[in-house]
Design a protein around this motif. Sequence first.
Motif, PDB file in Angstrom:
ATOM      1  N   ASP A 197      -6.658   1.014  -4.977  1.00 17.67           N
ATOM      2  CA  ASP A 197      -5.836   2.007  -4.279  1.00 17.67           C
ATOM      3  C   ASP A 197      -4.457   1.453  -3.934  1.00 17.67           C
ATOM      4  O   ASP A 197      -3.752   2.016  -3.095  1.00 17.67           O
ATOM      5  N   LEU A 198      -4.089   0.344  -4.574  1.00 12.87           N
ATOM      6  CA  LEU A 198      -2.755  -0.227  -4.398  1.00 12.87           C
ATOM      7  C   LEU A 198      -1.772   0.489  -5.313  1.00 12.87           C
ATOM      8  O   LEU A 198      -2.161   1.288  -6.171  1.00 12.87           O
ATOM      9  N   ASP A 199      -0.500   0.175  -5.174  1.00  9.65           N
ATOM     10  CA  ASP A 199       0.537   0.740  -6.041  1.00  9.65           C
ATOM     11  C   ASP A 199       0.792  -0.149  -7.250  1.00  9.65           C
ATOM     12  O   ASP A 199       1.667   0.145  -8.048  1.00  9.65           O
ATOM     13  N   GLU A 200       0.049  -1.258  -7.368  1.00 12.80           N
ATOM     14  CA  GLU A 200       0.229  -2.216  -8.459  1.00 12.80           C
ATOM     15  C   GLU A 200      -1.099  -2.442  -9.165  1.00 12.80           C
ATOM     16  O   GLU A 200      -2.156  -2.187  -8.604  1.00 12.80           O
ATOM     17  N   GLU A 201      -1.035  -2.979 -10.370  1.00 11.35           N
ATOM     18  CA  GLU A 201      -2.252  -3.305 -11.104  1.00 11.35           C
ATOM     19  C   GLU A 201      -2.877  -4.586 -10.565  1.00 11.35           C
ATOM     20  O   GLU A 201      -2.201  -5.427  -9.976  1.00 11.35           O
ATOM     21  N   LYS A 222      -5.449  -0.595 -13.401  1.00 15.15           N
ATOM     22  CA  LYS A 222      -4.155  -0.027 -13.028  1.00 15.15           C
ATOM     23  C   LYS A 222      -4.208   0.595 -11.644  1.00 15.15           C
ATOM     24  O   LYS A 222      -5.285   0.934 -11.138  1.00 15.15           O
ATOM     25  N   ALA A 223      -3.036   0.777 -11.055  1.00 15.41           N
ATOM     26  CA  ALA A 223      -2.929   1.402  -9.734  1.00 15.41           C
ATOM     27  C   ALA A 223      -3.625   2.754  -9.746  1.00 15.41           C
ATOM     28  O   ALA A 223      -3.451   3.547 -10.681  1.00 15.41           O
ATOM     29  N   GLY A 224      -4.444   3.009  -8.735  1.00 18.58           N
ATOM     30  CA  GLY A 224      -5.133   4.283  -8.604  1.00 18.58           C
ATOM     31  C   GLY A 224      -6.367   4.437  -9.471  1.00 18.58           C
ATOM     32  O   GLY A 224      -7.012   5.485  -9.449  1.00 18.58           O
ATOM     33  N   HIS A 231      -6.638  -1.746  -0.796  1.00 15.61           N
ATOM     34  CA  HIS A 231      -5.614  -0.797  -0.359  1.00 15.61           C
ATOM     35  C   HIS A 231      -4.638  -1.472   0.590  1.00 15.61           C
ATOM     36  O   HIS A 231      -4.909  -2.544   1.121  1.00 15.61           O
ATOM     37  N   ASN A 232      -3.495  -0.835   0.783  1.00 21.21           N
ATOM     38  CA  ASN A 232      -2.474  -1.339   1.708  1.00 21.21           C
ATOM     39  C   ASN A 232      -2.679  -0.717   3.076  1.00 21.21           C
ATOM     40  O   ASN A 232      -3.014   0.460   3.198  1.00 21.21           O
ATOM     41  N   SER A 283       2.711  -3.599   3.825  1.00 23.89           N
ATOM     42  CA  SER A 283       2.417  -4.475   2.693  1.00 23.89           C
ATOM     43  C   SER A 283       1.140  -5.295   2.841  1.00 23.89           C
ATOM     44  O   SER A 283       0.817  -6.087   1.965  1.00 23.89           O
TER      45      SER A 283
END
Length: 164
Positions: A15-19, A82-84, A139-140, A144
Motif C-alpha cells: 500500500d506504499l507509493d513505491e515498488e 508494484k505500488a498498490g 503502508h505509510n 513518510s
Amino acid sequence: MARASQLSGINISNDLDEEISEIQVTSVISNKYAGVESPGFGWLATGWNYATDLRFVDTTVSDESLGNWFSRELFTGTQMIKAGERGHIECQPWFNEKYRHYWMFKCNIVGKRFKINKNNAQCNLWDVDASSAPSFVLHNVEGSTVRLTMVMKSGSDYFAMEEY
C-alpha cells in the motif's frame, strides 16, 4: 517442543507509493510460553508468565540458544510488487500456539533496505490460524513512516520499519 501447525503462505500487500522487492520473512517459535493452559488460574497464570519470563528473543541470530528460540525459518519473495499491488510467498511456516511467535520482515523499497525496527517483533499465532495465509501490509503513516501490519485470523499487530 514440537512444531504443531503450519500456515499456507504469506500474502504481501504493498500500500506504499513505491515498488517493493527482495522480501525476506523470518518466522521464529520462541522458548517462551504464550500462555498457560490452566482451568483454575487461566489469565492469572498467563499474566504471571508474561510478567516473569524476561528472556530476549532475537530473530536475527542463527544460534537457537542465543536467540531463545527452537524453530527459525527464513522465506524469500523473489517477485517485485508494484505500488498498490499484492504478492504471495509460497511457504508453510510452522507454529505452536503454546509458544510466543516472533517475526522479522525485510525488503527493498525503491532500492533502499528496510526492516522491522526491532529484532523481536511478536505476533502470536493460534490454532485457528492453521492452513491460512496471513497478510503482511506495508503502508505509510504520518507522512513518510513505513509501517508493517500483520493480519492473522486470530488478530493483528503492527510494527514500524526502518532503513538500514
